[in-house]
Design an enzyme around this catalytic site. Sequence first.
Site, mmCIF file in Angstrom:
data_model
loop_
_atom_site.group_PDB
_atom_site.id
_atom_site.type_symbol
_atom_site.label_atom_id
_atom_site.label_comp_id
_atom_site.label_asym_id
_atom_site.label_seq_id
_atom_site.Cartn_x
_atom_site.Cartn_y
_atom_site.Cartn_z
ATOM 1 N N ASN A 25 46.719 43.700 43.237
ATOM 2 C CA ASN A 25 46.857 42.415 43.926
ATOM 3 C C ASN A 25 45.632 42.125 44.780
ATOM 4 O O ASN A 25 44.835 41.250 44.444
ATOM 5 C CB ASN A 25 48.138 42.415 44.772
ATOM 6 C CG ASN A 25 48.462 41.039 45.325
ATOM 7 O OD1 ASN A 25 47.649 40.128 45.267
ATOM 8 N ND2 ASN A 25 49.650 40.877 45.864
ATOM 9 N N ASP A 26 45.435 42.890 45.831
ATOM 10 C CA ASP A 26 44.322 42.610 46.746
ATOM 11 C C ASP A 26 42.968 42.629 46.035
ATOM 12 O O ASP A 26 42.062 41.891 46.404
ATOM 13 C CB ASP A 26 44.299 43.639 47.885
ATOM 14 C CG ASP A 26 45.516 43.500 48.789
ATOM 15 O OD1 ASP A 26 46.126 42.413 48.806
ATOM 16 O OD2 ASP A 26 45.862 44.485 49.471
#
Lengths: 94, 529
Positions: B456-457
């Site tokens: 995600n990040d």
Amino acid sequence: MDFISILSIFVLACFVGYYVVWSVTPALHTPLMAVTNAISSVIIVGALIAAAAADVPGAKWLGLLGIVLASINIFGGFAVTARMLAMYKKKEKK
Amino acid sequence: MRRLLLTIPAFVSSSPVWALECTNNPPPGSNLLLCDMMQAIEHQAVNPWVALAYLVSGVFFILALRGLSSPATSQAGNRFGMIGMLIAVVTTLATHDIANIVEILIAIAVGGAIGLVIARRIAMTAMPELVAAFHSLVGLAAVLVGWAAYLNPGAFGLLESSLRFSAELYDGTVISGASNSISPVSKVEMGLGIAIGAITFSGSVIAFLKLSGKMSGSPILLPVRHLINLGTLAVIIVLTALFAMAGPDQTLPLIVALTIAAFVIGFLLIIPIGGADMPVVVSMLNSYSGWAAAAMGFTLGNTAMIITGALVGSSGAILSYIMCRAMNRSFISVIAGGFGADASAGGGETKEQRPYKQGSAADAAFMLEQAEKVIIIPGYGMAVAQAQHALREMADLLEEKGVEVKYAIHPVAGRMPGHMNVLLAEAQVPYENVFELEDINSEFAQADVAFIIGANDVVNPAAKTDKSSPIYGMPVFDVDKAKQVFFIKRSMGGVGYAGVDNDVFYMDQTMMLLSDAKKMVEEIVKALD
């Protein structure tokens, strides 16, 4: 060995370490940590010396315990590294 | 051996320092002795063959790390490491008088058996915990060796050499003795070895507990913790100095205090560091375990230990640096701790609902089949879901259909440096298909599909654009340049470690595949068949 000789070896080894480690491919950083773990257990040398001498019982038992701990690391570290490295495979030629 | 005639002062047995006066022609009737001067063990250890053996062992350790520059040479490298260790151990055993070899062999066998069983059973996802646990053992072993050297300095050749002697009186009685003083330099090295070892031990235990989930990964912040840490560090330095200067009778309480203070600071250093920063911490402790070995090497004047310590110390330091760079965090801020403390708060605040597209496994399979080039971005979520084997099956099917499949790995994709590579290798993904961030980031513009699974990040464009974002400045994958993005995620809630929303979810070309990663990939595989 006198202090300066030892220090020279240490400083030069730091430089060797710096360049050798930068040449390690990032894909193998986890095995690198496992194997450095195993080799830093060369501290077993100190534990062996302590355990070999019988004149001070306290030091001997500390040495024996140190041997057990370092052996876990040596055998475990090299074995788990070998296990990981064996998984890195090239593409099979079809 | 030299034979000398010495005059021994009356206080010989009580004083640590003897005044020796030599003469060749003893006047009759005087208090004279015939002495055998013994060289201290420290000097015997400079047997050139022994020193050479340890040097060879050190060189093998360098070759072991050198082998890791490519997967093709890595297994040979690992064997070099084993040879180096064997040389060091055999040399030590061969050059010391051993009171009881059986005890030593039993100790090695017990440790070795435990190590081998652990190495065989451990799951690859649990590697970070294992490495942390192993670090703690190196640290503790360093403390034990330091203490053993303190209790029995004679065996380690640490006694000041000129003060060791045996003497034969003319009447046949033999007296022998050694001063009980260790040189201040040896004491500083010993103190540092014990301190670094103890910090490594307690720090690694906390890291192990956090990584294995036995302790909450969220940082524990004590008030005025920086002050406490600096204070404890100062106490360690002062105690080491006092220990080095103290007379033989006053050292015991100092070394006990030093050991305890070091255990405490290792504990205090790691508890404020959050789960997201654990890759840095594990690397840092790797470095510490090396410095502990090096300090012991100084104490024993052992080349193999010094070379190894320097190698491991640099290795851990470089890995910490790489991890910090990959997260765009300074080493100091990681050590200061507290990152991720408000991650839960971020998830709780009300966010505006933005529209996103949701797709099914069949949609994804159809588009993957049509693609020419697919780049897969795996994250730790994939490993948690155990989806790597299904993922490899999917990639195999796509390759059979003529699709080019590559894997893109961010340095912080796993829980420790290189962790994701190991997990993919375990799933039999060929390593030629796996690429690092900087090598593949330019290829997204030519990619038809970016397939994000459990990450995600590392794909969040906020890292490039939003200066207020906690991940601003972190290098990320340019997935927005790909023609189509698939994002496998359990649900729309829950946002990464850093707790920030991700614009990738809402892009026109993004299709969210909301499901368990393993289930979704298995469905795609079924649809592809």
